[in-house]
Enzyme design. Structure first.
Site, PDB file in Angstrom:
ATOM      1  CG  HIS A   1      -0.353   0.015   2.541  1.00  0.00           C
ATOM      2  ND1 HIS A   1       0.577  -0.908   2.964  1.00  0.00           N
ATOM      3  CD2 HIS A   1      -0.522   0.867   3.592  1.00  0.00           C
ATOM      4  CE1 HIS A   1       0.928  -0.641   4.207  1.00  0.00           C
ATOM      5  NE2 HIS A   1       0.294   0.435   4.603  1.00  0.00           N
TER       6      HIS A   1
ATOM      7  CG  HIS B   1       0.130   4.114   4.873  1.00  0.00           C
ATOM      8  ND1 HIS B   1      -0.623   3.397   5.770  1.00  0.00           N
ATOM      9  CD2 HIS B   1      -0.626   5.198   4.518  1.00  0.00           C
ATOM     10  CE1 HIS B   1      -1.784   4.010   5.963  1.00  0.00           C
ATOM     11  NE2 HIS B   1      -1.804   5.100   5.222  1.00  0.00           N
TER      12      HIS B   1
ATOM     13  CG  ASP C   1       5.101   2.286   7.085  1.00  0.00           C
ATOM     14  OD1 ASP C   1       4.227   2.715   6.315  1.00  0.00           O
ATOM     15  OD2 ASP C   1       4.839   1.526   8.041  1.00  0.00           O
ATOM     16  CG  HIS C   2       4.328  -0.550   3.811  1.00  0.00           C
ATOM     17  ND1 HIS C   2       4.394  -1.884   4.080  1.00  0.00           N
ATOM     18  CD2 HIS C   2       3.917   0.042   4.964  1.00  0.00           C
ATOM     19  CE1 HIS C   2       4.008  -2.109   5.333  1.00  0.00           C
ATOM     20  NE2 HIS C   2       3.710  -0.950   5.884  1.00  0.00           N
TER      21      HIS C   2
ATOM     22  CG  HIS D   1      -4.006  -0.524   6.679  1.00  0.00           C
ATOM     23  ND1 HIS D   1      -3.834  -0.661   8.038  1.00  0.00           N
ATOM     24  CD2 HIS D   1      -3.019   0.325   6.275  1.00  0.00           C
ATOM     25  CE1 HIS D   1      -2.793   0.066   8.417  1.00  0.00           C
ATOM     26  NE2 HIS D   1      -2.284   0.684   7.366  1.00  0.00           N
TER      27      HIS D   1
ATOM     28  CG  ASP E   1       0.666  -2.023   7.363  1.00  0.00           C
ATOM     29  OD1 ASP E   1       1.578  -2.806   7.089  1.00  0.00           O
ATOM     30  OD2 ASP E   1       0.888  -0.829   7.627  1.00  0.00           O
TER      31      ASP E   1
ATOM     32  CG  HIS F   1       4.117  -3.608   9.781  1.00  0.00           C
ATOM     33  ND1 HIS F   1       3.352  -2.811  10.597  1.00  0.00           N
ATOM     34  CD2 HIS F   1       4.440  -2.833   8.721  1.00  0.00           C
ATOM     35  CE1 HIS F   1       3.197  -1.620  10.034  1.00  0.00           C
ATOM     36  NE2 HIS F   1       3.851  -1.607   8.895  1.00  0.00           N
TER      37      HIS F   1
END
Lengths: 308, 308
Positions: free
Chosen positions: A60, A62, A64-65, A140, A211, A269
């Site tokens: 996704h 976000h 951090d990914h 999520h 997530d 994670h």
């Protein structure tokens, strides 16, 4: 199939913990799941090589990914003859990459093929000579995709006794039958591979699900995989935070894996709020539910054996 | 003034070397120079704090100098009451940040003020109660800015003997004179600070110049600074590569620093082709020209003493 753990953290890179990312190598090709800020560093440390990197798969959008993706594209551009790269992910992935490339005038000259999920997308996101990649939206705060990577079926077991009885001499013709070709015996008889091979054997399967909260769409992704990388951002005492932030606890992840008959569960994670000494509690919590559970270790190599 | 070295590498983050970045702390505020992929990790390690971070200063829009910025913005967004942040850099910096924020739907709620260089820009890019920041285009493959950060002048030395002779009793009135206020003595006489203070003393000055070849515009930036962080991507035997890639050798950096009468030269932006054991040669090369030269160390703190 080998699975390399590049990082196990969530939310942001920390001095003691890199962001969650898993590289899967099979048939000489590498498939990279998620690419947060800094992922290119463990990628180099693990000597996975840039030439084999074939697909980068993003769960996704976000930070951090995905914030390590432009750096990974630049890194791959160091190769003078870099072949095409495929990116798989949610809608908007292509626009993010296009904008960063344009805004930073990145010198990336190899072709990039972007495959974005859509509501009417096929269940198979990507397929090549080694694997097929399936996807499903998880649950999520934004659209997030879970994945299942399957090696193709292997031919069934070869029965040399049956072949000899059909008049096939051992040697080159055995090999041709084993690789699925029809052969002609010295006596002029035709022997088809299905006469001397057992039923096709499945390849190895892995899943990557982060997530998300617990959601039914995880089940087909995780169903009976050899190894599943599943998020468990929190310990059970922080279940309210997990629900609030649309994540799972170690307990929930293990329950989902149990229900899906996952062979080996690998948690990742982990929230930055936990120190490395807390990881033992994640493992114990999960093992009480799914005995073959562990917490991923940075730099870890998980070799997935061939099923019988 | 304290200068913290967050990384010393160029081109890309490596297992053994982070990307070049320097944080300067003075008057309780932090000014961060460059923010490549991963810079938030040493920023955390050095406990610089997110509240003091006031300005992020970007030299140019190459990936290794700016790809860590979105993560740093996210990190700062963890603070519930984060105040405004200023970004200083080349044209296009604002668009890059705007696009990443939009494409990743980043939850950054504090105000971000972007100051971009232009051909008719003032020589002072930014000014607050502690410092002023000057900029100059250097000479690289894209527009790249060098910077000079100057603390404001301090009041001159206080002469207590002179004050007493003018009828000022020691105590509160001394302090008021020292901080530049006019006071009235118990006898009703007016005493102005310039009667009891020496000439104003200069603040501390630092410079940050990467990426560039040797160019005249470096000279006003580096002129007599207390400490200068200057790129030296290559050793002299690779001078042709340096010229080709629009970078400097350690020799060239030291010559420029010498010519500018830099007090202390700190080299950074080392090419990934060099191992850490090669850093000694950078230092030796530079010291042969400028005796107060060194190669920056990751995590290093350079305390800049107040000039007399």
């Amino acid at each position: 199939m080998e699975c390399f753990v590049l990082g196990i953290g969530g939310m942001m890179p920390m001095p003691h913990r890199r962001l969650s990312s898993v590289a899967v190598r099979t048939g000489g090709a590498v498939y990279l799941f998620d690419c947060g800020e800094g992922t290119q560093v463990p990628y180099k440390e693990l000597h996975l090589g840039l030439r084999p990197l074939r697909v980068v798969i993003i769960s996704h959008l976000h930070a951090d990914h995905v914030l390590g993706l432009p750096g990974m594209l630049m890194l791959r551009a160091q190769m003078p003859d870099a072949g095409p790269l495929t990116l798989v992910g949610p809608p908007g992935l292509g626009r993010f990459v296009r904008n960063v490339r344009a805004d930073l005038k990145m010198h990336v000259r190899y072709p990039i093929d972007v495959i974005e999920w859509s509501a009417d997308a096929d269940a198979v996101a990507y397929r090549d000579e080694h694997v097929q990649l399936l996807w499903q939206p998880l649950s999520h705060s934004v659209l997030c995709l879970g994945y299942r990577l399957e090696e193709h079926q292997r031919p069934g077991r070869f029965d040399p006794q049956a072949a000899r009885e059909l008049g096939v001499p051992s040697g080159r013709l055995f090999g041709q039958l084993q690789s699925g070709e029809t052969v002609t015996t010295p006596d002029g008889e035709t022997v088809r591979p299905e006469q001397v091979l057992g039923p096709a054997r499945r390849g190895r399967h892995m899943a990557y699900a982060t997530d998300t909260v617990v959601t039914p769409s995880m089940q087909p992704l995780l169903r009976a995989v050899d190894v599943a990388f599943v998020e468990s951002m929190f310990l059970p005492e922080h279940a309210a935070d997990a629900a609030d932030k649309k994540h799972m606890t170690a307990e929930q992840a293990a329950q989902a894996a149990c229900e899906a008959a996952v062979n080996r569960l690998v948690l990742l994670h982990i929230s930055p709020r936990y120190e490395n000494r807390d990881l033992k509690r994640f493992k114990e919590t999960a093992r009480a539910i799914h005995p073959r559970s562990e917490v991923a270790r940075e730099g870890q190599l998980i070799e997935v054996p061939l099923p019988d």
